[in-house]
Design a protein around this motif. Sequence first.
Motif, PDB file in Angstrom:
ATOM      1  N   GLY A   2     -10.742   1.530   9.061  1.00 18.83           N
ATOM      2  CA  GLY A   2     -11.262   0.265   9.544  1.00 18.83           C
ATOM      3  C   GLY A   2     -11.301  -0.809   8.477  1.00 18.83           C
ATOM      4  N   ARG A   3     -10.557  -0.584   7.393  1.00 20.89           N
ATOM      5  CA  ARG A   3     -10.535  -1.542   6.279  1.00 20.89           C
ATOM      6  C   ARG A   3      -9.154  -2.190   6.165  1.00 20.89           C
ATOM      7  NH1 ARG A   3     -14.122   2.671   3.845  1.00 20.89           N
ATOM      8  NH2 ARG A   3     -12.301   3.829   3.103  1.00 20.89           N
ATOM      9  N   ALA A   4      -9.043  -3.097   5.209  1.00 20.87           N
ATOM     10  CA  ALA A   4      -7.770  -3.775   4.955  1.00 20.87           C
ATOM     11  C   ALA A   4      -6.731  -2.770   4.503  1.00 20.87           C
ATOM     12  CB  ALA A   4      -7.967  -4.851   3.890  1.00 20.87           C
ATOM     13  N   PRO A   5      -5.439  -3.105   4.616  1.00 24.22           N
ATOM     14  CA  PRO A   5      -4.394  -2.183   4.164  1.00 24.22           C
ATOM     15  C   PRO A   5      -4.605  -1.751   2.718  1.00 24.22           C
ATOM     16  CG  PRO A   5      -3.416  -3.946   5.437  1.00 24.22           C
ATOM     17  CD  PRO A   5      -4.873  -4.314   5.253  1.00 24.22           C
ATOM     18  N   ALA A   6      -4.299  -0.484   2.468  1.00 23.10           N
ATOM     19  CA  ALA A   6      -4.544   0.118   1.161  1.00 23.10           C
ATOM     20  C   ALA A   6      -3.647  -0.471   0.092  1.00 23.10           C
ATOM     21  CB  ALA A   6      -4.308   1.623   1.246  1.00 23.10           C
ATOM     22  N   THR A   7      -4.096  -0.340  -1.142  1.00 24.01           N
ATOM     23  CA  THR A   7      -3.219  -0.614  -2.279  1.00 24.01           C
ATOM     24  C   THR A   7      -2.105   0.425  -2.276  1.00 24.01           C
ATOM     25  OG1 THR A   7      -5.006  -1.532  -3.603  1.00 24.01           O
ATOM     26  CG2 THR A   7      -3.063  -0.745  -4.791  1.00 24.01           C
ATOM     27  N   LEU A   8      -0.880  -0.030  -2.442  1.00 23.48           N
ATOM     28  CA  LEU A   8       0.264   0.856  -2.469  1.00 23.48           C
ATOM     29  C   LEU A   8       0.686   1.118  -3.909  1.00 23.48           C
ATOM     30  CD1 LEU A   8       2.510   2.402  -1.039  1.00 23.48           C
ATOM     31  CD2 LEU A   8       3.766   0.263  -0.827  1.00 23.48           C
ATOM     32  N   VAL A   9       0.757   2.388  -4.270  1.00 26.27           N
ATOM     33  CA  VAL A   9       1.193   2.792  -5.599  1.00 26.27           C
ATOM     34  C   VAL A   9       2.567   3.444  -5.477  1.00 26.27           C
ATOM     35  CG1 VAL A   9       0.739   4.294  -7.569  1.00 26.27           C
ATOM     36  CG2 VAL A   9      -1.154   3.117  -6.440  1.00 26.27           C
ATOM     37  N   LEU A  10       3.522   2.940  -6.236  1.00 28.26           N
ATOM     38  CA  LEU A  10       4.877   3.493  -6.255  1.00 28.26           C
ATOM     39  C   LEU A  10       5.130   4.179  -7.585  1.00 28.26           C
ATOM     40  CD1 LEU A  10       7.032   0.549  -4.833  1.00 28.26           C
ATOM     41  CD2 LEU A  10       6.224   2.563  -3.613  1.00 28.26           C
ATOM     42  N   THR A  11       5.801   5.313  -7.526  1.00 29.42           N
ATOM     43  CA  THR A  11       6.231   5.992  -8.731  1.00 29.42           C
ATOM     44  C   THR A  11       7.573   6.664  -8.453  1.00 29.42           C
ATOM     45  OG1 THR A  11       5.460   7.461 -10.513  1.00 29.42           O
ATOM     46  CG2 THR A  11       5.082   8.196  -8.256  1.00 29.42           C
ATOM     47  N   GLY A  12       8.254   7.129  -9.489  1.00 31.07           N
ATOM     48  CA  GLY A  12       9.540   7.785  -9.303  1.00 31.07           C
ATOM     49  C   GLY A  12      10.717   6.865  -9.570  1.00 31.07           C
ATOM     50  N   GLY A  13      11.890   7.481  -9.623  1.00 27.32           N
ATOM     51  CA  GLY A  13      13.099   6.769 -10.038  1.00 27.32           C
ATOM     52  C   GLY A  13      13.536   5.645  -9.125  1.00 27.32           C
ATOM     53  N   ASP A  14      13.173   5.698  -7.836  1.00 25.65           N
ATOM     54  CA  ASP A  14      13.591   4.650  -6.901  1.00 25.65           C
ATOM     55  C   ASP A  14      12.467   3.680  -6.567  1.00 25.65           C
ATOM     56  OD1 ASP A  14      16.330   5.281  -6.514  1.00 25.65           O
ATOM     57  OD2 ASP A  14      15.752   7.006  -5.299  1.00 25.65           O
ATOM     58  N   ALA A  15      11.411   3.691  -7.356  1.00 25.54           N
ATOM     59  CA  ALA A  15      10.288   2.783  -7.099  1.00 25.54           C
ATOM     60  C   ALA A  15      10.725   1.318  -7.139  1.00 25.54           C
ATOM     61  CB  ALA A  15       9.172   3.032  -8.108  1.00 25.54           C
ATOM     62  N   GLU A  16      11.542   0.971  -8.111  1.00 24.64           N
ATOM     63  CA  GLU A  16      11.987  -0.424  -8.239  1.00 24.64           C
ATOM     64  C   GLU A  16      12.813  -0.862  -7.038  1.00 24.64           C
ATOM     65  OE1 GLU A  16      11.234  -2.671 -10.394  1.00 24.64           O
ATOM     66  OE2 GLU A  16      10.415  -1.617 -12.138  1.00 24.64           O
ATOM     67  N   ARG A  17      13.606   0.058  -6.465  1.00 24.89           N
ATOM     68  CA  ARG A  17      14.391  -0.287  -5.273  1.00 24.89           C
ATOM     69  C   ARG A  17      13.485  -0.652  -4.103  1.00 24.89           C
ATOM     70  NH1 ARG A  17      19.825   1.899  -5.148  1.00 24.89           N
ATOM     71  NH2 ARG A  17      20.208   3.484  -6.741  1.00 24.89           N
ATOM     72  N   LEU A  18      12.362   0.065  -3.993  1.00 27.57           N
ATOM     73  CA  LEU A  18      11.495  -0.092  -2.838  1.00 27.57           C
ATOM     74  C   LEU A  18      10.531  -1.264  -2.962  1.00 27.57           C
ATOM     75  CD1 LEU A  18      10.636   3.653  -2.178  1.00 27.57           C
ATOM     76  CD2 LEU A  18      11.842   2.119  -0.605  1.00 27.57           C
ATOM     77  N   LEU A  19      10.165  -1.609  -4.166  1.00 30.53           N
ATOM     78  CA  LEU A  19       9.116  -2.601  -4.383  1.00 30.53           C
ATOM     79  C   LEU A  19       9.320  -3.896  -3.594  1.00 30.53           C
ATOM     80  CD1 LEU A  19       6.496  -3.299  -5.916  1.00 30.53           C
ATOM     81  CD2 LEU A  19       7.931  -4.152  -7.787  1.00 30.53           C
ATOM     82  N   PRO A  20      10.525  -4.496  -3.583  1.00 29.78           N
ATOM     83  CA  PRO A  20      10.676  -5.774  -2.870  1.00 29.78           C
ATOM     84  C   PRO A  20      10.550  -5.652  -1.352  1.00 29.78           C
ATOM     85  CG  PRO A  20      12.474  -5.405  -4.436  1.00 29.78           C
ATOM     86  CD  PRO A  20      11.755  -4.101  -4.288  1.00 29.78           C
ATOM     87  N   LEU A  21      10.620  -4.437  -0.823  1.00 23.07           N
ATOM     88  CA  LEU A  21      10.610  -4.244   0.624  1.00 23.07           C
ATOM     89  C   LEU A  21       9.227  -3.963   1.177  1.00 23.07           C
ATOM     90  CD1 LEU A  21      13.778  -1.970   0.952  1.00 23.07           C
ATOM     91  CD2 LEU A  21      13.633  -4.464   0.943  1.00 23.07           C
ATOM     92  N   LEU A  22       8.220  -3.920   0.320  1.00 23.08           N
ATOM     93  CA  LEU A  22       6.882  -3.509   0.726  1.00 23.08           C
ATOM     94  C   LEU A  22       5.893  -4.651   0.552  1.00 23.08           C
ATOM     95  CD1 LEU A  22       7.131  -0.058  -1.006  1.00 23.08           C
ATOM     96  CD2 LEU A  22       7.072  -0.430   1.470  1.00 23.08           C
ATOM     97  N   ALA A  23       4.881  -4.653   1.418  1.00 24.73           N
ATOM     98  CA  ALA A  23       3.883  -5.731   1.385  1.00 24.73           C
ATOM     99  C   ALA A  23       2.867  -5.491   0.273  1.00 24.73           C
ATOM    100  CB  ALA A  23       3.173  -5.797   2.738  1.00 24.73           C
ATOM    101  N   PRO A  24       2.377  -6.552  -0.352  1.00 34.04           N
ATOM    102  CA  PRO A  24       1.323  -6.397  -1.349  1.00 34.04           C
ATOM    103  C   PRO A  24       0.001  -6.013  -0.668  1.00 34.04           C
ATOM    104  CG  PRO A  24       1.748  -8.712  -0.930  1.00 34.04           C
ATOM    105  CD  PRO A  24       2.783  -7.944  -0.154  1.00 34.04           C
ATOM    106  N   PRO A  25      -0.956  -5.483  -1.455  1.00 34.72           N
ATOM    107  CA  PRO A  25      -0.886  -5.181  -2.889  1.00 34.72           C
ATOM    108  C   PRO A  25      -0.072  -3.923  -3.160  1.00 34.72           C
ATOM    109  CG  PRO A  25      -3.005  -4.508  -2.005  1.00 34.72           C
ATOM    110  CD  PRO A  25      -2.302  -5.206  -0.888  1.00 34.72           C
ATOM    111  N   CYS A  26       0.805  -4.005  -4.150  1.00 28.29           N
ATOM    112  CA  CYS A  26       1.741  -2.926  -4.447  1.00 28.29           C
ATOM    113  C   CYS A  26       2.009  -2.915  -5.951  1.00 28.29           C
ATOM    114  CB  CYS A  26       3.034  -3.156  -3.679  1.00 28.29           C
ATOM    115  SG  CYS A  26       4.237  -1.843  -3.816  1.00 28.29           S
ATOM    116  N   VAL A  27       1.842  -1.750  -6.576  1.00 26.74           N
ATOM    117  CA  VAL A  27       2.035  -1.633  -8.020  1.00 26.74           C
ATOM    118  C   VAL A  27       2.880  -0.402  -8.319  1.00 26.74           C
ATOM    119  CG1 VAL A  27      -0.100  -2.799  -8.625  1.00 26.74           C
ATOM    120  CG2 VAL A  27      -0.120  -0.319  -8.306  1.00 26.74           C
ATOM    121  N   ILE A  28       3.606  -0.442  -9.428  1.00 25.92           N
ATOM    122  CA  ILE A  28       4.363   0.710  -9.915  1.00 25.92           C
ATOM    123  C   ILE A  28       3.578   1.359 -11.050  1.00 25.92           C
ATOM    124  CG2 ILE A  28       6.447   1.441 -11.143  1.00 25.92           C
ATOM    125  CD1 ILE A  28       7.998  -0.625  -9.582  1.00 25.92           C
TER     126      ILE A  28
END
Length: 239
Positions: A197-223
């Motif tokens: 029932g809260r706002a969308p979670a902070t998204l944490v990316l890790t791994g070799g393809d994190a940079e590929r995915l970052l532009p396709l995901l809504a903030p807040p998003c960190v590697i």
Amino acid sequence: MKLLIDAGNTRVKWALTDGAVLCDEGVVTHDFAHELAERWAGLTLEAAWGASVARPTIRDAVEAACPVPVRWMSSERQRGGVTNHYRNIAEQGVDRWMAVLAARARLPGQDVVLASAGTALTVEALTAEGDYLGGLILPGFALMLKSLAAGTAQLDRLAGQWEPFPQATPDALASGALDAMAGAIERLRRRLAEQTGRAPATLVLTGGDAERLLPLLAPPCVIMDNLVIHGLLRVANET
């Protein structure tokens, strides 16, 4: 010094620590696991902690190369303020559990969706209260392309780049794989928000393809890099 070892599906990563920070890091692919003995020769170690999802021969090579016995971790029901709601703890990959512990330590008191984009893509849901609700496993970027190449007559080719409306087959391959991965991540994120029932979670990316995915995901998003190693660091410091 302590040695932290992440034996993954395709590579073995390691780091040395004095208990506070990572002092040295390295990585080899499975094909070069025999080099670990040379790289670790001469180290004066108090202990070694490891997390392995690699095949048994790689784990054996790591044990043979390490100057001290390796304390191999397994997934657990509870640690570090996180309760694991996986039904069968024994079947959960320890790399997923270590990464969740690290994400909790870095973002305490926050809802988190953790996406590890390596050989496989794993997506985990963690609440602000410390409840790890479970997650998804699907093929990573390279595995998706490999499956298309193996199962079709005309798609064994290099992928292009992501495009909103791909007009060439290489771009269609890259865009399809990345959209599938990003879609899985965002769907779990939406379900977690519905659950809490809260706002969308902070998204944490890790791994070799994190940079590929970052532009396709809504903030807040960190590697965040090397979350399995950081999870092991937390365990080592608590032991």
